[in-house]
Motif scaffolding. Structure first.
Motif, PDB file in Angstrom:
ATOM      1  N   LYS A 338      23.690  26.097  28.400  1.00 22.12           N
ATOM      2  CA  LYS A 338      22.829  26.536  27.301  1.00 22.12           C
ATOM      3  C   LYS A 338      23.389  27.741  26.536  1.00 22.12           C
ATOM      4  CE  LYS A 338      18.567  24.704  29.317  1.00 22.12           C
ATOM      5  NZ  LYS A 338      17.224  25.044  29.875  1.00 22.12           N
ATOM      6  N   TYR A 342      24.118  27.726  22.529  1.00 21.61           N
ATOM      7  CA  TYR A 342      23.533  28.726  21.632  1.00 21.61           C
ATOM      8  C   TYR A 342      24.614  29.355  20.756  1.00 21.61           C
ATOM      9  CZ  TYR A 342      21.151  32.981  20.056  1.00 21.61           C
ATOM     10  OH  TYR A 342      20.621  33.972  19.288  1.00 21.61           O
ATOM     11  N   ASP A 345      25.912  26.937  18.048  1.00 17.47           N
ATOM     12  CA  ASP A 345      24.926  26.817  16.966  1.00 17.47           C
ATOM     13  C   ASP A 345      24.870  28.094  16.129  1.00 17.47           C
ATOM     14  OD1 ASP A 345      24.318  24.304  17.867  1.00 17.47           O
ATOM     15  OD2 ASP A 345      22.527  24.921  18.986  1.00 17.47           O
ATOM     16  N   PRO A 378      16.167  28.245  18.034  1.00 19.01           N
ATOM     17  CA  PRO A 378      16.725  27.948  19.366  1.00 19.01           C
ATOM     18  C   PRO A 378      15.607  27.648  20.356  1.00 19.01           C
ATOM     19  CG  PRO A 378      17.641  29.977  18.459  1.00 19.01           C
ATOM     20  CD  PRO A 378      16.489  29.591  17.588  1.00 19.01           C
ATOM     21  N   SER A 380      14.658  26.963  24.431  1.00 17.84           N
ATOM     22  CA  SER A 380      15.038  27.006  25.836  1.00 17.84           C
ATOM     23  C   SER A 380      13.944  26.299  26.615  1.00 17.84           C
ATOM     24  CB  SER A 380      15.195  28.452  26.310  1.00 17.84           C
ATOM     25  OG  SER A 380      15.478  28.496  27.684  1.00 17.84           O
ATOM     26  N   GLN A 385      12.544  30.187  21.357  1.00 17.19           N
ATOM     27  CA  GLN A 385      13.132  31.514  21.517  1.00 17.19           C
ATOM     28  C   GLN A 385      13.317  32.184  20.153  1.00 17.19           C
ATOM     29  OE1 GLN A 385      13.885  33.033  24.447  1.00 17.19           O
ATOM     30  NE2 GLN A 385      12.979  31.287  25.499  1.00 17.19           N
TER      31      GLN A 385
END
Length: 487
Positions: A338, A342, A345, A378, A380, A385
């Motif tokens: 992850k 992140y 992105d 984003p 999670s 988030q």
């Protein structure tokens, strides 16, 4: 003649002699009055409920006195105390900027060097292309302040703290520590500070007890590890600061001649690497590798040292392989996908929003708002988030200050690498240039994996090490000027 009138024989007149005595007496009286006033204030504070404030003032006064008497020694003392800068913070109140350790030392050194230069008591080195590019980078970031979400005052403080101060340390080290002895002493100070931070980081991960942390609660990386908060309130910042100390500490162990010195350097290196490992920041792990491998590949001394420690690493590898150490936290961090998603992105979004103002940027620290406006959310698990920083210093600078900020930064880092390569080619003893090259490569890894811009002390140490090495080579015509071991 030193001023005043003189007799025909070249001797000072009686009037000039009396004036000099009166001036000297006046300075002594003022100095004594200030000393008495400070002593009285400290005495009053120590006998009241302001003991902590009095301790901070006394510590800062001692450091400033050392800076005036011996600027190079004062700078080295700052290196050791810098990780604990929160203890030395003076809250000015009334909306005024706080007087922190880094600001006080930097401004005091700058004024001192300017005064000594004006009085012809010190010769300062001329600016090089590195200082010019540093100034252009700082100017580019300042141009992004008017559009910043931080406001004018907050933006200027941000640029001063995170851009100007680290770059000033390059010039300070180049002038004050740019010698064989200065370089050796800087390596010792860096190793002491790094070992202390490493032990603190390791202790917190194992016991959850923090040191001078601005955060009261721990955040978990996963089931088996937490984010280290001590000193900086951020595991990533702790990791970067530790990582930039690896190269010179490793070189100290490599160059030490006496067994006791080598053991001391090696113990400091182990403490740094242990703390770096237990921050569980993969960017820090990756940054440490070139700091170790580049000197080992380019330095014969490092290769001999590697032969000595290879059996130890083999034993550790066997212990880990056969279950002697619980590696679940390391495996958990290595397998985590992850954070990588992140960052990918964040880079894509950063490039998209940078197109809106590619030359001058969107404003200092405006990435988060711009990313939200562009529709990035984003996720999670099932939790939405908030958009944080891009975890990439180059994207941060590009979106904040555009190409006006990014191009000087890239040129600055490129020039440091080019100069390190030049020193490697032209000097028989290549230990220090190899260390700078490995350090620079590790810094690049950090810059693309998190917002290295915010790691103030890590940047200060980085530019200080580079400045001291370049200054030392400038100061010596002998190509083997660093042939003596650091001890």
């Amino acid at each position: 003649m030193n001023g005043g009138s003189a007799t025909p024989g070249g001797q000072p007149s009686a009037l000039a002699a009396v004036s000099d005595r009166l001036l000297s007496a006046g300075v002594n009286v003022v100095g004594a009055a200030v000393a008495i006033g400070v002593a009285a204030a400290l005495t009053s504070a120590f006998t009241s409920d302001q003991v902590q404030l009095a301790s901070v003032v006394l510590g800062l006064a001692t450091l400033l006195l050392l800076l005036v008497v011996a600027p190079d020694q004062g700078l080295l003392l700052w290196v050791v105390l810098a990780p604990f800068h929160r203890f030395f913070n003076l809250d000015m109140g009334s909306g005024l900027p706080n007087l922190g350790l880094h600001r006080i030392v930097a401004l005091s050194l700058l004024l001192l060097l300017m005064a000594q230069r004006a009085a012809n008591r010190r010769r300062l080195l001329r600016f090089t292309a590195i200082e010019v590019l540093s100034g252009l980078f700082a100017l580019g970031m300042l141009l992004s302040v008017p559009a910043s979400r931080l406001g004018i005052v907050g933006g200027i403080q941000n640029v001063f703290d995170f851009v100007v101060l680290p770059l000033l340390w390059f010039y300070f080290a180049r002038n004050l520590l740019g010698s064989k002895q200065g370089l050796a002493r800087l390596a010792i100070a860096i190793a002491i500070a790094g070992a202390a931070m490493g032990l603190i980081a390791a202790r917190e991960q194992l016991t959850l007890q923090t040191v001078l942390s601005p955060n009261l609660f721990h955040q978990a990386y996963g089931r088996y590890s937490v984010k280290v908060n001590s000193l900086f309130g951020s595991a990533a910042i702790m990791s970067m600061t530790l990582a930039v100390t690896v190269a010179v500490t490793f070189l100290g162990a490599v160059r030490a001649r006496k067994l006791g010195s080598r053991l001391a350097w090696s113990a400091a290196l182990v403490a740094i690497l242990a703390g770096l490992l237990l921050t569980y920041v993969r960017g820090g792990w990756a940054a440490a590798l070139p700091s170790l491998l580049v000197p080992a590949l380019l330095s014969r001394r490092a290769q001999r040292y590697a032969l000595y420690v290879a059996p130890l690493f083999l034993i550790l590898a066997l212990i880990v392989t056969y279950g002697g150490v619980d590696t679940r936290a390391i495996e958990e961090r290595l397998q985590s996908q992850k954070p990588i998603d992140y960052r990918v992105d964040a880079i894509e979004i950063g490039l998209q929003i940078a197109v809106q103002s590619p030359v001058f940027g969107l404003g200092l620290d405006n990435y988060g708002e711009a990313a939200l406006a562009a529709g990035w959310r984003p996720v999670s698990g099932a939790v939405l988030q908030p958009v944080d920083h891009p975890h990439n210093m180059f994207i941060y600078v590009l979106t904040s200050a555009g190409l006006v900020g990014l191009l000087p930064l890239l040129a600055l880092l490129g020039l440091i690498g080019w100069r390190a390569l030049g020193l490697l080619r032209t000097n028989r003893d290549r230990d220090w240039p190899a260390a700078v090259l490995g350090l620079l490569m590790g810094y690049g890894v950090l810059a693309v994996s998190f917002d290295a811009y915010r790691a103030q002390l890590g940047n200060m140490y980085f530019f200080m090490i580079v400045g001291a090495v370049f200054g030392a080579y400038e100061a010596q015509n002998d190509r083997a000027f660093v042939s003596e071991a650091v001890s």
